[in-house]
Design a protein around this motif. Structure first.
Motif, PDB file in Angstrom:
ATOM      1  N   LYS A  66       3.791 -10.405  -0.074  1.00  0.00           N
ATOM      2  CA  LYS A  66       4.438  -9.099   0.145  1.00  0.00           C
ATOM      3  C   LYS A  66       5.720  -8.983  -0.676  1.00  0.00           C
ATOM      4  O   LYS A  66       5.982  -7.944  -1.314  1.00  0.00           O
ATOM      5  CB  LYS A  66       4.760  -8.921   1.629  1.00  0.00           C
ATOM      6  N   ASN A 255      -2.826  -3.338  12.851  1.00  0.00           N
ATOM      7  CA  ASN A 255      -1.856  -3.317  11.769  1.00  0.00           C
ATOM      8  C   ASN A 255      -0.545  -2.640  12.148  1.00  0.00           C
ATOM      9  O   ASN A 255       0.146  -2.088  11.302  1.00  0.00           O
ATOM     10  CB  ASN A 255      -2.458  -2.640  10.535  1.00  0.00           C
ATOM     11  N   LYS A 256      -0.189  -2.653  13.427  1.00  0.00           N
ATOM     12  CA  LYS A 256       1.048  -2.016  13.860  1.00  0.00           C
ATOM     13  C   LYS A 256       2.256  -2.918  13.658  1.00  0.00           C
ATOM     14  O   LYS A 256       3.299  -2.486  13.185  1.00  0.00           O
ATOM     15  CB  LYS A 256       0.936  -1.616  15.336  1.00  0.00           C
ATOM     16  N   VAL A 274      -1.611 -10.545  10.091  1.00  0.00           N
ATOM     17  CA  VAL A 274      -1.452  -9.167   9.628  1.00  0.00           C
ATOM     18  C   VAL A 274       0.033  -8.910   9.426  1.00  0.00           C
ATOM     19  O   VAL A 274       0.847  -9.198  10.305  1.00  0.00           O
ATOM     20  CB  VAL A 274      -2.036  -8.163  10.646  1.00  0.00           C
ATOM     21  N   PRO A 276       2.224  -5.635   8.208  1.00  0.00           N
ATOM     22  CA  PRO A 276       2.347  -4.259   7.722  1.00  0.00           C
ATOM     23  C   PRO A 276       3.583  -4.105   6.830  1.00  0.00           C
ATOM     24  O   PRO A 276       4.604  -4.763   7.030  1.00  0.00           O
ATOM     25  CB  PRO A 276       2.488  -3.439   9.004  1.00  0.00           C
ATOM     26  N   SER A 277       3.478  -3.214   5.843  1.00  0.00           N
ATOM     27  CA  SER A 277       4.608  -2.877   4.973  1.00  0.00           C
ATOM     28  C   SER A 277       4.801  -1.369   5.025  1.00  0.00           C
ATOM     29  O   SER A 277       3.977  -0.601   4.524  1.00  0.00           O
ATOM     30  CB  SER A 277       4.336  -3.338   3.534  1.00  0.00           C
ATOM     31  N   THR A 283      -0.880  -2.745   4.074  1.00  0.00           N
ATOM     32  CA  THR A 283      -1.039  -3.786   5.085  1.00  0.00           C
ATOM     33  C   THR A 283      -1.551  -5.042   4.407  1.00  0.00           C
ATOM     34  O   THR A 283      -2.548  -5.019   3.679  1.00  0.00           O
ATOM     35  CB  THR A 283      -2.034  -3.352   6.172  1.00  0.00           C
TER      36      THR A 283
END
Length: 601
Positions: A66, A255-256, A274, A276-277, A283
Motif C-alpha cells: 500500500k 473491506n470496511k 484486508v 482498505p485505502s 482495497t
C-alpha cells in the motif's frame, strides 16, 4: 512380599470395587485432567501465536504494498500538476500553439520523455488541450481524432467533473497494455481547458513492486469489484467473482476496516488480510495459505504428543505409587483381620511397646468384634427370657383354646334362647375377643391402638359385672396410636386400679388413662381415685420393681410387665408407680417411641 500378595489378592477379589482401584482412578483423574487441560491450552495458545504471527506478517506485507502504491500515485499526481503549472503547457492549452510554436511543443515533449524515462512503470504521459483538441505524448503528437489511444477521451476525460485527480483502470484501445491512468484536469476559472494523464503499465508496476516490497502469491489490489492489480497478469482487470479465491473469501463484505482472519476456501485454510485505502477507494487483499506453515504446526503437534505421552506415563506411575502407599495401611488391616486369631495375642502383648494408627484401628476392630459376640449372646439370653416371661403371662391369663371355644358356644346358646343379642352374649363376645388377642403369641409387640381396644374389652366386661361402679376416661394422643407397645400391658394396670383401688372404697370411682409424648419417650399413665397404697407397701413395691429381672415371677401384674418391658426395650424403660396428688394411685409405663418393629427387634 506378603503385602504385595495381599494387594494383588484385594484387586483380584474386589476388582473395580477395590479401594485400591478406586484410589488409583481418582488420583489419576485428579492429575491427568488438569494435565490434559494444560496441554490443550498450551497447544491452542501456541497455535494462536503462530496464526497471529502469520497474520502480522501478511498484514505488514500489505502495508508495504500500500505504501509503495500510494507513493507511486502521489508521484504521478505531482508529475501531472508540475506539467499543468508549466508556462509552455499552459500556453499550449489556451492558445493556437500548435502551428506558431513548434519549438516549445518539442520542449514539452522533452519534459514528457524525461518523466517516462525516470519512472519505468510510466508507459506514457499525455498532455491534452481541449481548445486545440490536440494531444502531446511520448508516443506521438496528433489531433485527438488521429491519436492512437482512442479510448482515453471517452473513458477518462469526459468522466471528470471536478478539479481532483481521477484514477481509471483501462486497456489501451481496449486491448493491450493494461493501464492505471491517473489524470489531473486543468481548469481556467470554472472552465476545463485540458488534462495531463500518467499511464502506469500494470506489468511494469508488478515488476517494480516485486523489487521494492515483499509480496505473497495471492496479493490483490481491488477497485470496487474489479481487480486492479495481481501477480498473475491474467487476472488484471478481472471481476472478483471470476477469481475463485476472492469470490470464496467474500472480500466485498469485509473491506470496511483493516483486519486479518482465517478462512477456509475450497477446503484449504488461508490467512485473509484486508487493508482498505480511503484515498483512491482501493482495497488491498492478501490470501496466505496456511499450508506454508504446516510444518511448524506439525512440529508443534509432534512435540505436544510426545509431551502428553511421557506426562501420562509419569502421571500413571506416580498415581500407582501414591495408591499403593495409601492402600498399604488398609492392606495391613485386612491382613490382620484375616489372621485375627494368630495376630491378636501378639498385638495385645506389643501394644504398649509400639504404637501406630494401623495397630490402634485393628485393636479397635477386634474389641468391636468381641463386643458384638457378647451382644449377640446377651440378645439370645434376653429373647429367651422374654419368651419365658410371655409364656408365664399367658399361662396365668387364660387356659388354652378350649376355654375360648367354650365361650363361643355359650354366646350362641344365649342368642338362641333370647332370639337375639343380649347382655350375656355381649359379655361373652368381649371375653372371647379378649382371649383371642391373648392367645396370639406370634409377636410380643402390638400397636397402641390394638392394645387400647384389648383394654376396652376388659373394661366392658368389668362394667357389666359392676354396673355404675366406675368410669374410664381415655386421653391418649391420636399420633401415638401407631407406635408399638408390649401386648397385655394396659389391661393389667386397669385390673390393679379396679381391684385394689376402686372396689375397696365401696363408692363409685374413676380411672383415667393418658398417653403423652415426652423427652424420655412415650408415657402411658393409669391413675385412679381409689383408696391408694400405704407408704410401706408402696416403697417395698418400688424397690422390688427396681431390682433385676426375675424369671421365676409367677404373676402377670406390675412386676411381670416391668420385667418384659426391660427385656425388650432396655433397663432405662419400665413401669413406675407413685401416689396421686389428692387420692389414689398412678402407674406409668415408659417406652421408647418406635413405629417400625424393625427398630426394636
Amino acid at each position: 512380599m506378603k503385602t504385595n500378595r495381599n494387594l494383588i489378592q484385594a484387586v483380584r477379589l474386589y476388582k473395580f470395587q477395590s479401594l485400591f482401584i478406586k484410589s488409583l482412578i481418582l488420583i489419576f483423574l485428579l492429575v491427568i485432567v488438569p494435565f490434559t487441560g494444560l496441554s490443550v491450552v498450551m497447544y491452542l495458545q501456541m497455535n494462536k501465536a503462530i496464526e497471529t504471527e502469520v497474520s502480522s506478517i501478511n498484514m505488514n506485507s500489505l502495508y508495504r504494498v500500500k505504501d509503495s502504491i500510494d507513493n507511486i500515485f502521489k508521484q504521478m499526481d505531482r508529475v501531472s500538476l508540475e506539467m499543468i503549472y508549466q508556462d509552455d503547457v499552459g500556453s499550449f492549452m489556451l492558445s493556437d500553439f500548435i502551428n506558431s510554436n513548434p519549438a516549445k511543443m518539442q520542449t514539452i515533449r522533452d519534459k514528457i520523455s524525461m518523466y517516462t524515462r525516470s519512472f519505468k512503470y510510466i508507459d506514457s504521459l499525455y498532455v491534452f488541450s481541449d481548445k486545440n483538441n490536440y494531444m502531446l505524448s511520448n508516443r506521438s503528437n496528433s489531433s485527438l481524432e488521429e491519436f492512437d489511444d482512442k479510448s482515453w477521451y471517452s473513458s477518462v476525460y469526459q468522466k471528470m467533473d471536478s478539479n481532483l485527480s481521477y484514477l481509471d483502470l483501462r486497456k489501451r484501445n481496449d486491448t493491450y497494455p493494461f493501464y492505471i491512468s491517473i489524470t489531473r484536469p486543468a481548469y481556467l476559472y470554472e472552465d476545463k481547458i485540458g488534462a495531463v494523464t500518467a499511464n502506469i503499465d500494470l506489468e511494469e508496476l508488478s515488476k517494480f513492486l516485486n523489487q521494492t516490497s515483499e509480496q505473497f502469491e495471492n496479493t490483490y489490489i481491488v477497485n470496487g469489484d474489479v481487480v486492479l492489480y495481481s501477480l498473475n497478469r491474467n487476472e488484471f482487470m478481472s471481476n472478483i467473482q471470476d477469481i475463485d479465491l476472492l469470490n470464496g473469501a467474500d472480500v466485498l463484505a469485509d473491506n470496511k476496516e483493516p483486519h486479518s482472519s482465517i478462512k477456509t476456501i475450497h477446503g484449504q485454510k488461508y490467512i485473509h488480510s484486508v487493508l482498505p485505502s480511503g484515498d483512491k477507494g482501493l482495497t488491498y487483499i492478501s490470501l496466505l495459505p496456511l499450508i506454508n506453515y504446516e510444518q511448524k504446526m506439525k512440529d508443534l503437534r509432534a512435540f505436544l504428543y510426545v509431551f502428553f505421552g511421557i506426562g501420562t506415563i509419569i502421571v500413571l506411575i506416580v498415581s500407582l505409587l501414591i495408591s499403593i502407599k495409601t492402600f498399604s495401611p488398609v492392606n495391613q488391616i485386612m491382613s490382620m483381620i484375616e489372621d485375627q486369631e494368630k495376630l491378636e495375642p501378639l498385638m495385645i502383648s506389643s501394644e504398649k511397646s509400639k504404637w501406630n494408627e494401623v495397630r490402634t484401628i485393628t485393636n479397635s476392630i477386634f474389641r468391636t468384634l468381641d463386643a458384638k459376640k457378647g451382644l449377640e449372646q446377651e440378645l439370645q439370653l434376653r429373647m429367651h427370657s422374654l419368651r419365658k416371661a410371655q409364656t408365664i403371662a399367658l399361662q396365668n391369663q387364660t387356659t388354652p383354646h378350649f376355654l375360648y371355644n367354650t365361650l363361643e358356644t355359650i354366646k350362641y346358646l344365649a342368642i338362641e334362647l333370647t332370639k337375639g343379642h343380649n347382655p350375656v352374649s355381649h359379655m361373652v363376645t368381649a371375653l372371647s375377643d379378649l382371649l383371642r388377642r391373648s392367645l396370639d403369641t406370634d409377636n410380643p409387640l402390638t400397636d397402641i391402638r390394638d392394645e387400647v381396644q384389648h383394654a376396652k374389652q376388659y373394661v366392658e366386661i368389668m362394667q357389666a359385672r359392676y354396673p355404675n361402679k366406675f368410669d374410664v376416661v381415655w386421653q391418649i394422643q391420636e399420633s401415638l396410636l401407631t407406635c408399638h407397645i408390649l401386648k397385655i400391658s394396659i389391661q393389667p394396670l386397669l385390673e390393679n386400679a379396679f381391684q385394689h383401688g376402686i372396689i375397696p372404697t365401696r363408692n363409685p370411682g374413676q380411672i383415667i388413662i393418658t398417653g403423652l409424648r415426652t423427652s424420655d419417650g412415650i408415657v402411658i399413665t393409669v391413675s385412679d381415685n381409689g383408696i391408694g397404697m400405704p407408704d410401706a407397701q408402696l416403697k417395698k413395691l418400688q424397690q422390688s420393681m427396681a431390682s433385676g429381672v426375675n424369671l421365676e415371677e409367677k404373676h402377670i401384674g406390675l412386676k411381670n410387665l416391668n420385667q418384659r418391658i426391660k427385656l425388650i426395650f432396655g433397663d432405662e424403660f419400665g413401669v413406675f408407680i407413685t401416689r396421686n396428688l389428692h387420692r389414689g394411685t398412678a402407674v406409668f409405663i415408659v417406652i421408647p417411641e418406635k413405629k417400625d418393629l424393625h427398630e426394636i427387634v
